[in-house]
Design a protein around this motif. Structure first.
Motif, PDB file in Angstrom:
ATOM      1  N   LEU A 227     -31.472  -8.059  17.779  1.00  9.32           N
ATOM      2  CA  LEU A 227     -30.557  -9.212  17.842  1.00  9.32           C
ATOM      3  C   LEU A 227     -30.348  -9.804  16.450  1.00  9.32           C
ATOM      4  N   LYS A 228     -31.403  -9.811  15.659  1.00  7.88           N
ATOM      5  CA  LYS A 228     -31.292 -10.349  14.294  1.00  7.88           C
ATOM      6  C   LYS A 228     -30.291  -9.511  13.477  1.00  7.88           C
ATOM      7  N   ALA A 229     -30.409  -8.175  13.582  1.00  2.00           N
ATOM      8  CA  ALA A 229     -29.505  -7.282  12.845  1.00  2.00           C
ATOM      9  C   ALA A 229     -28.073  -7.432  13.368  1.00  2.00           C
ATOM     10  N   TYR A 230     -27.941  -7.576  14.670  1.00  2.00           N
ATOM     11  CA  TYR A 230     -26.603  -7.729  15.276  1.00  2.00           C
ATOM     12  C   TYR A 230     -25.965  -9.040  14.802  1.00  2.00           C
ATOM     13  N   ARG A 231     -26.741 -10.124  14.833  1.00  2.00           N
ATOM     14  CA  ARG A 231     -26.206 -11.415  14.378  1.00  2.00           C
ATOM     15  C   ARG A 231     -25.727 -11.319  12.936  1.00  2.00           C
ATOM     16  N   ASN A 232     -26.520 -10.629  12.152  1.00  2.00           N
ATOM     17  CA  ASN A 232     -26.173 -10.468  10.737  1.00  2.00           C
ATOM     18  C   ASN A 232     -24.903  -9.612  10.573  1.00  2.00           C
ATOM     19  N   LYS A 233     -24.781  -8.609  11.430  1.00  2.00           N
ATOM     20  CA  LYS A 233     -23.585  -7.737  11.357  1.00  2.00           C
ATOM     21  C   LYS A 233     -22.321  -8.542  11.669  1.00  2.00           C
ATOM     22  N   ILE A 234     -22.364  -9.356  12.718  1.00  2.00           N
ATOM     23  CA  ILE A 234     -21.169 -10.137  13.073  1.00  2.00           C
ATOM     24  C   ILE A 234     -20.906 -11.193  11.986  1.00  2.00           C
ATOM     25  N   ALA A 235     -21.982 -11.794  11.481  1.00  2.00           N
ATOM     26  CA  ALA A 235     -21.824 -12.794  10.405  1.00  2.00           C
ATOM     27  C   ALA A 235     -21.190 -12.166   9.161  1.00  2.00           C
ATOM     28  N   SER A 236     -21.406 -10.864   8.999  1.00  2.00           N
ATOM     29  CA  SER A 236     -20.888 -10.174   7.812  1.00  2.00           C
ATOM     30  C   SER A 236     -19.470  -9.642   8.010  1.00  2.00           C
ATOM     31  N   HIS A 237     -18.950  -9.744   9.227  1.00  2.00           N
ATOM     32  CA  HIS A 237     -17.558  -9.335   9.460  1.00  2.00           C
ATOM     33  C   HIS A 237     -16.691 -10.162   8.501  1.00  2.00           C
ATOM     34  N   PRO A 238     -15.786  -9.512   7.752  1.00  2.00           N
ATOM     35  CA  PRO A 238     -15.088 -10.249   6.677  1.00  2.00           C
ATOM     36  C   PRO A 238     -14.443 -11.568   7.138  1.00  2.00           C
ATOM     37  N   LYS A 239     -13.842 -11.566   8.331  1.00  2.00           N
ATOM     38  CA  LYS A 239     -13.158 -12.797   8.757  1.00  2.00           C
ATOM     39  C   LYS A 239     -14.141 -13.863   9.209  1.00  2.00           C
ATOM     40  N   VAL A 240     -15.236 -13.442   9.814  1.00  2.00           N
ATOM     41  CA  VAL A 240     -16.260 -14.410  10.236  1.00  2.00           C
ATOM     42  C   VAL A 240     -16.923 -14.998   8.985  1.00  2.00           C
ATOM     43  N   LYS A 241     -17.256 -14.126   8.068  1.00  2.00           N
ATOM     44  CA  LYS A 241     -17.911 -14.548   6.817  1.00  2.00           C
ATOM     45  C   LYS A 241     -17.026 -15.555   6.076  1.00  2.00           C
ATOM     46  N   ALA A 242     -15.735 -15.248   6.012  1.00  2.00           N
ATOM     47  CA  ALA A 242     -14.808 -16.131   5.274  1.00  2.00           C
ATOM     48  C   ALA A 242     -14.767 -17.524   5.895  1.00  2.00           C
ATOM     49  N   TYR A 243     -14.886 -17.598   7.215  1.00  2.00           N
ATOM     50  CA  TYR A 243     -14.844 -18.901   7.897  1.00  2.00           C
ATOM     51  C   TYR A 243     -16.014 -19.784   7.440  1.00  2.00           C
ATOM     52  N   TYR A 244     -17.189 -19.177   7.296  1.00  2.00           N
ATOM     53  CA  TYR A 244     -18.366 -19.976   6.912  1.00  2.00           C
ATOM     54  C   TYR A 244     -18.459 -20.192   5.398  1.00  2.00           C
ATOM     55  N   GLU A 245     -17.502 -19.646   4.681  1.00  2.00           N
ATOM     56  CA  GLU A 245     -17.437 -19.935   3.240  1.00  2.00           C
ATOM     57  C   GLU A 245     -16.550 -21.146   2.969  1.00  2.00           C
ATOM     58  N   LYS A 246     -15.840 -21.619   3.997  1.00  2.00           N
ATOM     59  CA  LYS A 246     -14.962 -22.776   3.809  1.00  2.00           C
ATOM     60  C   LYS A 246     -15.800 -24.056   3.635  1.00  2.00           C
ATOM     61  N   ALA A 247     -15.306 -24.939   2.792  1.00  2.00           N
ATOM     62  CA  ALA A 247     -16.072 -26.157   2.477  1.00  2.00           C
ATOM     63  C   ALA A 247     -16.379 -26.981   3.731  1.00  2.00           C
ATOM     64  N   GLU A 248     -15.424 -27.052   4.670  1.00  2.00           N
ATOM     65  CA  GLU A 248     -15.645 -27.893   5.861  1.00  2.00           C
ATOM     66  C   GLU A 248     -16.715 -27.311   6.799  1.00  2.00           C
ATOM     67  N   ASN A 249     -17.104 -26.064   6.543  1.00  2.00           N
ATOM     68  CA  ASN A 249     -18.128 -25.447   7.391  1.00  2.00           C
ATOM     69  C   ASN A 249     -19.470 -25.336   6.682  1.00  2.00           C
ATOM     70  N   ASP A 250     -19.573 -26.012   5.561  1.00  2.00           N
ATOM     71  CA  ASP A 250     -20.820 -25.988   4.806  1.00  2.00           C
ATOM     72  C   ASP A 250     -21.694 -27.157   5.275  1.00  2.00           C
ATOM     73  N   ASP A 251     -22.296 -27.003   6.443  1.00  2.00           N
ATOM     74  CA  ASP A 251     -23.193 -28.050   6.941  1.00  2.00           C
ATOM     75  C   ASP A 251     -24.504 -27.400   7.387  1.00  2.00           C
ATOM     76  N   ASP A 252     -25.501 -28.244   7.701  1.00  2.00           N
ATOM     77  CA  ASP A 252     -26.847 -27.724   7.984  1.00  2.00           C
ATOM     78  C   ASP A 252     -26.855 -26.718   9.129  1.00  2.00           C
ATOM     79  N   VAL A 253     -26.105 -26.998  10.178  1.00  2.00           N
ATOM     80  CA  VAL A 253     -26.136 -26.100  11.338  1.00  2.00           C
ATOM     81  C   VAL A 253     -25.400 -24.798  11.011  1.00  2.00           C
ATOM     82  N   ARG A 254     -24.217 -24.925  10.439  1.00  2.00           N
ATOM     83  CA  ARG A 254     -23.403 -23.720  10.186  1.00  2.00           C
ATOM     84  C   ARG A 254     -23.965 -22.834   9.066  1.00  2.00           C
ATOM     85  N   ARG A 255     -24.888 -23.365   8.286  1.00  2.00           N
ATOM     86  CA  ARG A 255     -25.508 -22.489   7.280  1.00  2.00           C
ATOM     87  C   ARG A 255     -26.241 -21.325   7.976  1.00  2.00           C
ATOM     88  N   ALA A 256     -26.695 -21.586   9.223  1.00  2.00           N
ATOM     89  CA  ALA A 256     -27.387 -20.536   9.990  1.00  2.00           C
ATOM     90  C   ALA A 256     -26.413 -19.506  10.542  1.00  2.00           C
TER      91      ALA A 256
END
Ligand SMILES: N[C@@H](CCC(=O)N[C@@H](CS)C(=O)NCC(=O)O)C(=O)O
Length: 216
Positions: free
Chosen positions: A182-211
């Motif tokens: 599950l850890k590897a799977y979560r990391n794989k989806i987090a690394s999907h270019p469009k998902v990754k780009a979403y969490y690089e946005k300034a408005e998503n830089d918060d304590d919860v979304r850092r995970a």
């Protein structure tokens, strides 16, 4: 189309919708309110609950309906009906996975809440995560419903990321260390270019979304 999404600032039950809108490249108003401000919106919401999606002044409630609609618009629901059902299966299972923890939300006293969550972690959550592991292991292409990303993946990713975010008192951030698949799977989806780009946005830089980021 004028699109608004009403929800609290947290990822919670609105994050799949936000991700679908982001992936589709749709312009929308992301109305993130505080718990204090919720009373200003509640009366307008169809069932007195959030999230709610507004499309050209029409309101749609229930996160599953909102997510399925937005995922279809984003091209994330597989065309093949069996694969679409597999995506729904994974999506729906996330609710079952979280239910034992949802039951602890109403506990007011922190120590009591943490003790109740420990019982969940040692009991039903272990079983649910073991089944989620099997679901991911059965995903031959690395996604839960065929060769590409679907709303089932987004929900499972969001659920696993929330679990390890530290937001849920009593649920340790290293929970998935015991569930390497599950850890590897979560990391794989987090690394999907469009998902990754979403969490690089300034408005998503918060304590919860850092995970929600890769290798979090
Ligand atoms: N089944 C609904 C549940 C919605 C729900 O429970 N929303 C909560 C926030 S996660 C809420 O609106 N709580 C505030 C309230 O009920 O006043 C869905 O999935 O949209």
């Amino acid at each position: 189309m004028a699109i608004k999404l009403y929800y609290f600032g947290l990822p919670g039950r609105a994050e799949v919708a936000r991700l679908c809108l982001h992936i589709a490249g749709t312009d929308f108003e992301d109305l993130r309110f505080s718990f204090e401000d919720w009373s200003k919106f509640k009366a307008k919401m169809p069932f007195g609950q959030a999230p709610v999606l507004e499309v050209d002044r029409k309101l749609l409630a229930q996160s599953a309906a909102i997510d399925r609609y937005l995922a279809a618009k984003a091209g994330l629901v597989p065309e093949d009906l069996w694969q679409a059902a597999l995506a729904d299966q994974a999506y729906c299972y996330c609710h079952d996975l979280m239910q034992p923890l949802y039951d602890t939300f109403k506990i007011k006293e922190l120590d009591e809440k943490i003790a109740a969550r420990k019982a969940v972690l040692d009991g039903p959550l272990k079983d649910k995560l073991a089944h989620a592991t099997k679901l991911v292991e059965a995903a031959a292409d690395g996604y839960v419903a065929g060769p590409t990303l679907s709303h089932g993946d987004l929900h499972l990713f969001s659920t696993l990321s929330t679990l390890t975010s530290g937001w849920l008192d009593g649920v340790p951030k290293d929970l998935l260390d015991s569930y390497p698949v599950l850890k590897a799977y979560r990391n794989k989806i987090a690394s999907h270019p469009k998902v990754k780009a979403y969490y690089e946005k300034a408005e998503n830089d918060d304590d919860v979304r850092r995970a929600y980021k890769p290798d979090a």
